[in-house]
Scaffold this motif. Sequence first.
Motif, PDB file in Angstrom:
ATOM      1  N   PRO A 166     -18.455  -8.386  17.517  1.00  0.00           N
ATOM      2  CA  PRO A 166     -16.620  -7.230  16.762  1.00  0.00           C
ATOM      3  C   PRO A 166     -16.317  -7.518  17.802  1.00  0.00           C
ATOM      4  O   PRO A 166     -16.287  -7.062  18.741  1.00  0.00           O
ATOM      5  N   THR A 212     -11.616   1.477  14.315  1.00  0.00           N
ATOM      6  CA  THR A 212     -11.894   1.421  12.440  1.00  0.00           C
ATOM      7  C   THR A 212     -14.168   1.420  12.967  1.00  0.00           C
ATOM      8  O   THR A 212     -14.927   0.673  11.695  1.00  0.00           O
ATOM      9  N   TYR A 213     -14.306   1.341  14.388  1.00  0.00           N
ATOM     10  CA  TYR A 213     -16.034   1.251  14.435  1.00  0.00           C
ATOM     11  C   TYR A 213     -16.520   2.771  15.057  1.00  0.00           C
ATOM     12  O   TYR A 213     -17.531   2.709  15.076  1.00  0.00           O
ATOM     13  N   ARG A 217     -17.655  -4.545   9.834  1.00  0.00           N
ATOM     14  CA  ARG A 217     -17.781  -3.334   9.504  1.00  0.00           C
ATOM     15  C   ARG A 217     -18.591  -2.600   8.328  1.00  0.00           C
ATOM     16  O   ARG A 217     -18.907  -1.803   8.277  1.00  0.00           O
TER      17      ARG A 217
END
Length: 389
Positions: free
Chosen positions: A106, A199-200, A73
């Motif tokens: 991810p 969070t992405y 991230r």
Amino acid sequence: MKETWRWYGPLDQVQLSEIRQTGAAGIVTALHEIPYGEVWQRNSISKRRDKIKAAGFEWDVVESLPLHEDIKRGTGDLASLFANYRQSMANLAAEGIHTVCYNFMPLLDWTRTELKSPVANGGTCLRFSAFRMAAFEICMLDRAEAENDYPAEVIAKAHEWYVASSDEDQKELLNSIMSGMPGAYDRYDIEGLQRALYTYRGMNAADIRANYQRFLHEVVPTAEDLGLRLCVHPDDPPRDILGLPRIVSDADDIAWIMNAYDAQANGLTLCSGSLGANPENDVVEIARKHSDRVHFAHLRNVRNDPDGSFEEAEHLRGDTDIPALCRILLEEEKTRKSAERRDWQIPFRPDHGHELLSDPQKKTFPGYPLIGRLRGLAEIRGVLHALSA
């Protein structure tokens, strides 16, 4: 090529004494019990290495030395995470282990929707069903814009499956999707996965690439100093999942990675199954182009369906020409040997396998049965002997 076998250490139901009977000469493993981002201490590494050596093997490849999500991230205390990664690399090299496989996917590693899909001659295999994945994303996860990622016919079938599915069916689908993460500490339920995906938010492929390039520039120089070989594993499957960009999926991605830090220490894990799950990938050509940077190989096969689904095939009967790949790797070994490289031999392992005969009773990690992988190893061994004759 050196025959190796993936072993999950104390977590594995397959014992080292059983692996000896397969004929494999090396072990591929990791310290799966250590949380991502923490340093692998030398005493933990040496204890695992000594256990492997006592059973008659060498610890040939680390798979994997995982990356903390903050590195992917580009958030959090990156300086400490990079320092920890470099220290783990140094500790591995100090204990005589010089090949490290990792990935840059991810959140999730390999992703499947079915862990026990029946195969024609008996046994079961791992399968990725496009419509089940669509049902998960659209109906269970309620991910905004998920419908943009699937064709109309797949979406229609996804809704049909969801309407007919039971709570148990949906629980099994979630479990299947989460099962590609052995050793990981993050196992998500629906709400947890939604939070993790948040969070992405806003990140695109260029952002992930920039974070990957930062990682390479932070760790590859250390790998060069240590005489250590890093080898990235392709995305599995080689496509965006859950709306998250994946950047190790095709020939262009791999060429970009090799150029992002142009050094022998920045190499490739040639996974024929992962790359083969995209019908547009010419896996043999990718192997030919980057053979000098292949430090490790996963040899398995997949059979693709027109709607984007695929399943694990028998090692020699899928869509990828495994003998052609073996020929390229053997030729590369000859080139390295003639150059008097100490690392001329390329370790490979039979990746995944059908559950056959008594495999279901052993309750191994999905995709890693004893007998099914032994069959794959025997078939590949025969190909290598024929090509080397």
